[in-house]
Design a protein around this motif. Structure first.
Motif, PDB file in Angstrom:
ATOM      1  N   SER A  42     -11.043   4.592  -3.894  1.00  0.00           N
ATOM      2  CA  SER A  42     -12.319   4.167  -4.468  1.00  0.00           C
ATOM      3  C   SER A  42     -12.210   3.793  -5.941  1.00  0.00           C
ATOM      4  CB  SER A  42     -13.374   5.259  -4.289  1.00  0.00           C
ATOM      5  OG  SER A  42     -12.990   6.407  -4.995  1.00  0.00           O
ATOM      6  N   PHE A  43     -11.138   4.192  -6.622  1.00  0.00           N
ATOM      7  CA  PHE A  43     -10.981   3.896  -8.039  1.00  0.00           C
ATOM      8  C   PHE A  43      -9.986   2.763  -8.297  1.00  0.00           C
ATOM      9  CE2 PHE A  43     -12.074   8.534  -8.369  1.00  0.00           C
ATOM     10  CZ  PHE A  43     -13.324   8.336  -8.921  1.00  0.00           C
ATOM     11  N   SER A  44      -9.815   1.874  -7.356  1.00  0.00           N
ATOM     12  CA  SER A  44      -8.752   0.883  -7.468  1.00  0.00           C
ATOM     13  C   SER A  44      -8.838   0.019  -8.723  1.00  0.00           C
ATOM     14  CB  SER A  44      -8.732  -0.002  -6.217  1.00  0.00           C
ATOM     15  OG  SER A  44      -9.977  -0.665  -6.080  1.00  0.00           O
ATOM     16  N   ASP A  45     -10.034  -0.309  -9.207  1.00  0.00           N
ATOM     17  CA  ASP A  45     -10.167  -1.174 -10.385  1.00  0.00           C
ATOM     18  C   ASP A  45     -10.482  -0.407 -11.666  1.00  0.00           C
ATOM     19  OD1 ASP A  45      -9.740  -3.402  -8.778  1.00  0.00           O
ATOM     20  OD2 ASP A  45     -11.873  -3.604  -8.307  1.00  0.00           O
ATOM     21  N   VAL A  46     -10.468   0.906 -11.600  1.00  0.00           N
ATOM     22  CA  VAL A  46     -10.818   1.718 -12.759  1.00  0.00           C
ATOM     23  C   VAL A  46      -9.577   1.975 -13.612  1.00  0.00           C
ATOM     24  CG1 VAL A  46     -11.662   3.980 -13.485  1.00  0.00           C
ATOM     25  CG2 VAL A  46     -12.721   2.825 -11.551  1.00  0.00           C
ATOM     26  N   LYS A  47      -9.760   1.860 -14.910  1.00  0.00           N
ATOM     27  CA  LYS A  47      -8.679   2.203 -15.836  1.00  0.00           C
ATOM     28  C   LYS A  47      -8.865   3.663 -16.218  1.00  0.00           C
ATOM     29  CE  LYS A  47      -8.195  -2.432 -17.412  1.00  0.00           C
ATOM     30  NZ  LYS A  47      -8.435  -3.444 -18.388  1.00  0.00           N
ATOM     31  N   PHE A  48      -7.926   4.493 -15.769  1.00  0.00           N
ATOM     32  CA  PHE A  48      -8.071   5.928 -15.916  1.00  0.00           C
ATOM     33  C   PHE A  48      -8.144   6.371 -17.369  1.00  0.00           C
ATOM     34  CE2 PHE A  48      -6.483   5.579 -11.579  1.00  0.00           C
ATOM     35  CZ  PHE A  48      -7.418   6.356 -10.925  1.00  0.00           C
ATOM     36  N   ASP A  49      -7.536   5.639 -18.272  1.00  0.00           N
ATOM     37  CA  ASP A  49      -7.607   6.025 -19.689  1.00  0.00           C
ATOM     38  C   ASP A  49      -8.987   5.796 -20.279  1.00  0.00           C
ATOM     39  OD1 ASP A  49      -7.374   3.244 -19.634  1.00  0.00           O
ATOM     40  OD2 ASP A  49      -6.020   3.151 -21.354  1.00  0.00           O
ATOM     41  N   GLN A  50      -9.879   5.150 -19.513  1.00  0.00           N
ATOM     42  CA  GLN A  50     -11.251   4.933 -19.972  1.00  0.00           C
ATOM     43  C   GLN A  50     -12.235   5.930 -19.372  1.00  0.00           C
ATOM     44  OE1 GLN A  50     -12.056   0.827 -19.053  1.00  0.00           O
ATOM     45  NE2 GLN A  50     -10.806   0.079 -20.763  1.00  0.00           N
ATOM     46  N   ILE A  51     -11.740   6.831 -18.557  1.00  0.00           N
ATOM     47  CA  ILE A  51     -12.599   7.845 -17.939  1.00  0.00           C
ATOM     48  C   ILE A  51     -12.672   9.058 -18.859  1.00  0.00           C
ATOM     49  CG2 ILE A  51     -12.883   9.424 -15.995  1.00  0.00           C
ATOM     50  CD1 ILE A  51     -11.399   7.380 -14.271  1.00  0.00           C
ATOM     51  N   ASP A  52     -13.882   9.493 -19.124  1.00  0.00           N
ATOM     52  CA  ASP A  52     -14.093  10.669 -19.968  1.00  0.00           C
ATOM     53  C   ASP A  52     -14.690  11.782 -19.111  1.00  0.00           C
ATOM     54  OD1 ASP A  52     -14.604  12.531 -21.922  1.00  0.00           O
ATOM     55  OD2 ASP A  52     -16.190  11.374 -22.901  1.00  0.00           O
ATOM     56  N   THR A  53     -13.917  12.811 -18.867  1.00  0.00           N
ATOM     57  CA  THR A  53     -14.397  13.933 -18.060  1.00  0.00           C
ATOM     58  C   THR A  53     -14.963  15.065 -18.920  1.00  0.00           C
ATOM     59  OG1 THR A  53     -12.208  14.940 -18.036  1.00  0.00           O
ATOM     60  CG2 THR A  53     -12.768  13.478 -16.185  1.00  0.00           C
ATOM     61  N   SER A  54     -15.016  14.856 -20.207  1.00  0.00           N
ATOM     62  CA  SER A  54     -15.471  15.932 -21.093  1.00  0.00           C
ATOM     63  C   SER A  54     -16.959  16.208 -20.915  1.00  0.00           C
ATOM     64  CB  SER A  54     -15.169  15.589 -22.552  1.00  0.00           C
ATOM     65  OG  SER A  54     -15.946  14.484 -22.976  1.00  0.00           O
ATOM     66  N   THR A  55     -17.323  17.415 -21.281  1.00  0.00           N
ATOM     67  CA  THR A  55     -18.709  17.848 -21.212  1.00  0.00           C
ATOM     68  C   THR A  55     -18.964  18.805 -22.369  1.00  0.00           C
ATOM     69  OG1 THR A  55     -20.398  18.814 -19.768  1.00  0.00           O
ATOM     70  CG2 THR A  55     -18.201  19.810 -19.684  1.00  0.00           C
ATOM     71  N   GLN A  56     -20.212  19.032 -22.681  1.00  0.00           N
ATOM     72  CA  GLN A  56     -20.555  19.961 -23.761  1.00  0.00           C
ATOM     73  C   GLN A  56     -21.436  21.063 -23.219  1.00  0.00           C
ATOM     74  OE1 GLN A  56     -22.242  17.959 -27.124  1.00  0.00           O
ATOM     75  NE2 GLN A  56     -20.313  17.028 -27.687  1.00  0.00           N
ATOM     76  N   TRP A  57     -21.057  22.279 -23.543  1.00  0.00           N
ATOM     77  CA  TRP A  57     -21.886  23.456 -23.269  1.00  0.00           C
ATOM     78  C   TRP A  57     -21.432  24.559 -24.200  1.00  0.00           C
ATOM     79  CZ3 TRP A  57     -18.898  27.416 -21.143  1.00  0.00           C
ATOM     80  CH2 TRP A  57     -17.747  27.036 -20.458  1.00  0.00           C
ATOM     81  N   ALA A  58     -22.336  25.469 -24.492  1.00  0.00           N
ATOM     82  CA  ALA A  58     -22.083  26.572 -25.429  1.00  0.00           C
ATOM     83  C   ALA A  58     -21.600  26.039 -26.778  1.00  0.00           C
ATOM     84  CB  ALA A  58     -21.090  27.573 -24.848  1.00  0.00           C
ATOM     85  N   HIS A  62     -15.763  20.492 -23.994  1.00  0.00           N
ATOM     86  CA  HIS A  62     -14.715  20.903 -23.064  1.00  0.00           C
ATOM     87  C   HIS A  62     -14.140  19.644 -22.412  1.00  0.00           C
ATOM     88  CE1 HIS A  62     -15.917  25.146 -23.319  1.00  0.00           C
ATOM     89  NE2 HIS A  62     -17.123  24.642 -23.483  1.00  0.00           N
ATOM     90  N   ARG A  63     -12.820  19.600 -22.259  1.00  0.00           N
ATOM     91  CA  ARG A  63     -12.166  18.423 -21.688  1.00  0.00           C
ATOM     92  C   ARG A  63     -12.589  18.169 -20.253  1.00  0.00           C
ATOM     93  NH1 ARG A  63      -6.060  19.562 -22.351  1.00  0.00           N
ATOM     94  NH2 ARG A  63      -6.013  17.991 -20.719  1.00  0.00           N
ATOM     95  N   PHE A  64     -12.904  19.234 -19.532  1.00  0.00           N
ATOM     96  CA  PHE A  64     -13.255  19.120 -18.120  1.00  0.00           C
ATOM     97  C   PHE A  64     -14.531  19.912 -17.840  1.00  0.00           C
ATOM     98  CE2 PHE A  64      -8.595  19.225 -18.497  1.00  0.00           C
ATOM     99  CZ  PHE A  64      -8.291  17.945 -18.040  1.00  0.00           C
ATOM    100  N   PRO A  65     -15.308  19.498 -16.840  1.00  0.00           N
ATOM    101  CA  PRO A  65     -16.536  20.239 -16.527  1.00  0.00           C
ATOM    102  C   PRO A  65     -16.286  21.428 -15.595  1.00  0.00           C
ATOM    103  CG  PRO A  65     -16.404  18.282 -15.171  1.00  0.00           C
ATOM    104  CD  PRO A  65     -15.202  18.256 -16.096  1.00  0.00           C
ATOM    105  N   PHE A  66     -15.149  22.081 -15.780  1.00  0.00           N
ATOM    106  CA  PHE A  66     -14.758  23.217 -14.946  1.00  0.00           C
ATOM    107  C   PHE A  66     -14.283  24.355 -15.827  1.00  0.00           C
ATOM    108  CE2 PHE A  66     -13.441  19.287 -12.765  1.00  0.00           C
ATOM    109  CZ  PHE A  66     -14.311  19.316 -11.697  1.00  0.00           C
ATOM    110  N   TYR A  67     -14.321  25.565 -15.289  1.00  0.00           N
ATOM    111  CA  TYR A  67     -13.687  26.685 -15.960  1.00  0.00           C
ATOM    112  C   TYR A  67     -13.182  27.672 -14.915  1.00  0.00           C
ATOM    113  CZ  TYR A  67     -18.102  29.317 -15.415  1.00  0.00           C
ATOM    114  OH  TYR A  67     -19.218  29.938 -14.924  1.00  0.00           O
ATOM    115  N   ILE A  68     -12.235  28.485 -15.329  1.00  0.00           N
ATOM    116  CA  ILE A  68     -11.696  29.510 -14.446  1.00  0.00           C
ATOM    117  C   ILE A  68     -12.637  30.700 -14.516  1.00  0.00           C
ATOM    118  CG2 ILE A  68      -9.779  31.100 -14.040  1.00  0.00           C
ATOM    119  CD1 ILE A  68      -7.969  28.948 -15.379  1.00  0.00           C
ATOM    120  N   ASN A  69     -13.224  31.051 -13.396  1.00  0.00           N
ATOM    121  CA  ASN A  69     -14.168  32.155 -13.351  1.00  0.00           C
ATOM    122  C   ASN A  69     -13.445  33.372 -12.792  1.00  0.00           C
ATOM    123  OD1 ASN A  69     -16.603  33.435 -13.699  1.00  0.00           O
ATOM    124  ND2 ASN A  69     -17.364  32.868 -11.680  1.00  0.00           N
ATOM    125  N   GLY A  70     -12.777  34.097 -13.671  1.00  0.00           N
ATOM    126  CA  GLY A  70     -12.029  35.278 -13.248  1.00  0.00           C
ATOM    127  C   GLY A  70     -12.953  36.343 -12.699  1.00  0.00           C
TER     128      GLY A  70
END
Length: 161
Positions: A42-58, A62-70
């Protein structure tokens, strides 16, 4: 084993949490569908270096919208899991939450099973975890213990307090 060397009830509960989770994973059944792999493009025409997965909270980006929930810590056995998870958090840049720190507030001898998170990830985003029934003083102690960036509150609604 002498009584002094036996784990406390709280420490045994921490070990039981991990053992139950591992037991559930061992019971997962496989089927022929597990051998099927789909190659979706589905991402065949997407330039991955232009994708921003960062998010802001607290108040932090954060680089990614995930965290390790120990869910672990509180015994010698569970320390090894926090050791591995915190190293993974450091290597990947993921934030990490500890398991409930309440046992470390009562039993200082298990604190290192939690403080290893910050030791292995000195500049990472760390959350101390505590049950909702704790007071403000315990919340401060939990955050101080891990030199945490934030406090994560868990609710055990079915648990009798």
């Amino acid at each position: 084993m002498t009584k002094e060397n036996q784990p406390s009830l709280a420490q045994q509960r921490k070990d039981d949490h991990v053992n139950l989770a591992l037991e559930q994973q061992s019971k997962i059944q496989t089927s022929a569908f597990d051998d099927i792999r789909f190659m979706h493009h589905s991402f065949s025409d997407v330039k991955f270096d232009q994708i921003d997965t960062s998010t802001q909270w607290a108040n932090t980006t954060h680089r990614f919208p995930f965290y390790i929930n120990g869910m672990t810590g509180g015994s010698t056995y569970t320390k090894q899991f926090n050791d591995s998870l915190s190293k993974l958090a450091h290597e990947t840049g993921l934030a990490m939450a500890s398991g409930s720190v309440s046992v470390a507030l009562k039993e200082p001898e298990v604190r290192d099973s939690f403080t290893i998170i910050r030791k292995n990830n000195p500049n990472g985003f760390v959350m101390a975890n505590l049950g909702a029934h704790h007071d403000l003083e315990n919340a401060k102690r939990a955050v101080d213990l891990l030199d945490a960036n934030a406090l994560q509150i868990h609710l055990n609604t079915p648990k009798k307090l």
